[in-house]
Design an enzyme around this catalytic site. Structure first.
Site, PDB file in Angstrom:
ATOM      1  N   GLY A 241       0.679 -27.840  58.096  1.00  0.00           N
ATOM      2  CA  GLY A 241       0.931 -27.566  59.711  1.00  0.00           C
ATOM      3  C   GLY A 241       2.022 -26.858  60.094  1.00  0.00           C
ATOM      4  O   GLY A 241       2.114 -26.788  61.475  1.00  0.00           O
TER       5      GLY A 241
ATOM      6  N   SER B  33      -1.454 -24.844  55.262  1.00  0.00           N
ATOM      7  CA  SER B  33      -1.867 -23.572  56.001  1.00  0.00           C
ATOM      8  C   SER B  33      -2.685 -22.803  55.191  1.00  0.00           C
ATOM      9  O   SER B  33      -2.575 -21.634  55.207  1.00  0.00           O
ATOM     10  CB  SER B  33      -0.372 -22.933  56.528  1.00  0.00           C
ATOM     11  OG  SER B  33       0.246 -23.940  57.077  1.00  0.00           O
TER      12      SER B  33
ATOM     13  N   HIS C 269      -1.166 -38.784  50.323  1.00  0.00           N
ATOM     14  CA  HIS C 269      -0.888 -37.338  51.155  1.00  0.00           C
ATOM     15  C   HIS C 269       0.674 -37.470  51.584  1.00  0.00           C
ATOM     16  O   HIS C 269       1.147 -38.458  51.832  1.00  0.00           O
ATOM     17  CB  HIS C 269      -1.742 -37.287  52.433  1.00  0.00           C
ATOM     18  CG  HIS C 269      -1.772 -36.159  53.075  1.00  0.00           C
ATOM     19  ND1 HIS C 269      -0.767 -35.779  53.982  1.00  0.00           N
ATOM     20  CD2 HIS C 269      -2.641 -34.967  52.944  1.00  0.00           C
ATOM     21  CE1 HIS C 269      -1.079 -34.591  54.443  1.00  0.00           C
ATOM     22  NE2 HIS C 269      -1.965 -34.031  53.796  1.00  0.00           N
TER      23      HIS C 269
ATOM     24  N   GLU D  34       1.918 -37.002  54.242  1.00  0.00           N
ATOM     25  CA  GLU D  34       2.144 -37.778  55.456  1.00  0.00           C
ATOM     26  C   GLU D  34       2.252 -39.283  55.152  1.00  0.00           C
ATOM     27  O   GLU D  34       2.891 -39.927  55.994  1.00  0.00           O
ATOM     28  CB  GLU D  34       0.917 -37.117  56.456  1.00  0.00           C
ATOM     29  CG  GLU D  34       1.278 -36.062  57.120  1.00  0.00           C
ATOM     30  CD  GLU D  34       0.102 -35.090  57.475  1.00  0.00           C
ATOM     31  OE1 GLU D  34      -1.179 -35.886  57.864  1.00  0.00           O
ATOM     32  OE2 GLU D  34       0.255 -34.015  57.397  1.00  0.00           O
TER      33      GLU D  34
ATOM     34  N   LYS E 106      -7.433 -35.491  59.310  1.00  0.00           N
ATOM     35  CA  LYS E 106      -6.339 -36.243  59.780  1.00  0.00           C
ATOM     36  C   LYS E 106      -6.741 -37.156  60.962  1.00  0.00           C
ATOM     37  O   LYS E 106      -7.795 -37.519  61.014  1.00  0.00           O
ATOM     38  CB  LYS E 106      -5.248 -35.498  59.941  1.00  0.00           C
ATOM     39  CG  LYS E 106      -4.861 -34.433  59.040  1.00  0.00           C
ATOM     40  CD  LYS E 106      -3.395 -33.812  58.903  1.00  0.00           C
ATOM     41  CE  LYS E 106      -3.312 -32.901  57.622  1.00  0.00           C
ATOM     42  NZ  LYS E 106      -1.871 -32.273  57.595  1.00  0.00           N
TER      43      LYS E 106
ATOM     44  N   GLU F  65       0.360 -30.048  47.521  1.00  0.00           N
ATOM     45  CA  GLU F  65       0.335 -29.611  49.201  1.00  0.00           C
ATOM     46  C   GLU F  65       2.191 -29.479  49.129  1.00  0.00           C
ATOM     47  O   GLU F  65       2.673 -30.529  49.329  1.00  0.00           O
ATOM     48  CB  GLU F  65       0.027 -30.408  49.880  1.00  0.00           C
ATOM     49  CG  GLU F  65      -1.605 -30.859  49.730  1.00  0.00           C
ATOM     50  CD  GLU F  65      -2.232 -31.242  50.862  1.00  0.00           C
ATOM     51  OE1 GLU F  65      -3.101 -30.614  51.454  1.00  0.00           O
ATOM     52  OE2 GLU F  65      -1.724 -32.301  51.400  1.00  0.00           O
TER      53      GLU F  65
ATOM     54  N   ASN G  74      -9.260 -31.897  55.458  1.00  0.00           N
ATOM     55  CA  ASN G  74      -8.627 -33.139  56.067  1.00  0.00           C
ATOM     56  C   ASN G  74      -8.471 -33.299  57.616  1.00  0.00           C
ATOM     57  O   ASN G  74      -7.834 -32.510  57.800  1.00  0.00           O
ATOM     58  CB  ASN G  74      -7.496 -33.424  55.142  1.00  0.00           C
ATOM     59  CG  ASN G  74      -6.506 -34.558  55.518  1.00  0.00           C
ATOM     60  OD1 ASN G  74      -7.232 -35.116  56.163  1.00  0.00           O
ATOM     61  ND2 ASN G  74      -5.421 -34.693  55.224  1.00  0.00           N
TER      62      ASN G  74
HETATM   63  P1  13P Z   1      -2.743 -27.657  57.132  1.00  0.00           P
HETATM   64  O1  13P Z   1      -3.784 -27.052  56.502  1.00  0.00           O
HETATM   65  O2  13P Z   1      -2.836 -27.940  58.572  1.00  0.00           O
HETATM   66  O3  13P Z   1      -1.544 -27.113  56.937  1.00  0.00           O
HETATM   67  O4  13P Z   1      -2.889 -29.123  56.345  1.00  0.00           O
HETATM   68  C1  13P Z   1      -2.871 -29.226  55.041  1.00  0.00           C
HETATM   69  C2  13P Z   1      -2.940 -30.697  54.656  1.00  0.00           C
HETATM   70  O5  13P Z   1      -2.127 -31.506  54.987  1.00  0.00           O
HETATM   71  C3  13P Z   1      -4.221 -31.010  54.053  1.00  0.00           C
HETATM   72  O6  13P Z   1      -4.303 -32.256  53.553  1.00  0.00           O
END
Ligand code: 13P
Length: 252
Positions: free
Chosen positions: A173, A212, A95, A97, A11, A167, A9
């Site tokens: 992140g 992560s 997601h 976010e 983003k 997640e 992803n």
């Molecule tokens: P990270 O791997 O940067 O923690 O992000 C995970 C994520 O949100 C994947 O959709």
């Protein structure tokens, strides 16, 4: 046997040039990784590059989001039909976010899930709890609610072709990863929730872990019985790290 998936992803990251380099490197490196399904979720504006670069490979791509309906007066939105037009097979739905920064609620997400399936996209439904919810002992009830809202709106049959991503918001992140045991516990719980609707579908649905995921923790996560791969954020922007994670999925 559920085939493992490693999905990147991206983003809201990258440039046209970065996308070119990253896609070419992943395509080259993935040539020998036939035992794992690889999916790229770039920003919408790089989907055409995915199609041009990856069309003759085994790598799939998808959108990070969609809006309801085929077309209409929805400034700034992208429909599922448009994603299909660019060769997408998958779309991320819910997601964290989107849930937390853009206030997408369970009803909207259930509608998006149905909209994705209506045009033949495979939804990757993301679920997960915040740190406050975890500390309050609400992880299972939150996940149950996130799943049930979609199952009840779209029917359990809609999960035959679906992928779920667990997640934990506190691991995204942050460099904090759920331990393999913590992740396994929730993956098993997700399967148990789905099994109450349909045991066969619960067994076949693929459940990815996200939060992560890095080359050094991927193998121990993917070795767990209910973890069918990863949804990778930061490490998916580095071809070497992403390919190492794909490699880890091959041998677990
Ligand atoms: P990270 O791997 O940067 O923690 O992000 C995970 C994520 O949100 C994947 O959709």
């Amino acid at each position: 046997m559920r085939k493992k998936i490693v999905a990147g992803n991206w983003k809201m990251n990258g440039s046209r040039y970065d996308a070119h380099v990253l896609l070419e490197s992943i395509k080259q490196g993935a040539g020998t990784l036939s035992g794992v399904e690889i999916i790229i979720f770039p920003s919408f504006v790089y989907l055409q590059q995915c199609e041009e670069t990856l069309a003759d490979s085994l790598i799939s791509w998808g959108g990070q989001n969609l809006y309801l309906g085929r077309a209409g007066a929805f400034t700034g939105e992208i429909s599922g039909a448009m994603l299909v037009d660019y060769g997408c097979q998958y779309v991320l739905i819910g997601h964290s976010e989107r849930r937390h920064l853009f206030y997408e609620d369970v009803n909207l997400l259930a509608a998006k899930y149905k909209a994705a399936q209506y045009v033949g996209l495979q939804p990757v439904l993301c679920v997960g709890e915040t740190i406050e919810e975890r500390e309050a002992g609400k992880t299972e009830s939150i996940i149950q609610q996130q799943l049930a809202s979609v199952v009840e709106a779209a029917s359990i049959d809609a999960f035959r072709q679906a992928v779920i991503a667990y997640e934990p918001v506190w691991a995204i992140g942050t460099g904090l990863t759920a331990t393999p045991d913590q992740a396994q516990e929730i993956h098993a719980f997700i399967r148990q929730v789905l099994a109450a609707y349909h045991p066969g579908i619960a067994q076949s649905v693929r459940i990815l872990y996200g939060g992560s995921v890095k080359p050094d923790n991927a193998k121990s996560l993917f070795a767990m019985p209910d973890i069918d791969g990863g949804l990778v954020g930061g490490a998916s922007l580095d071809a070497k790290a992403f390919l190492a994670i794909c490699q880890a999925a091959m041998y677990t």
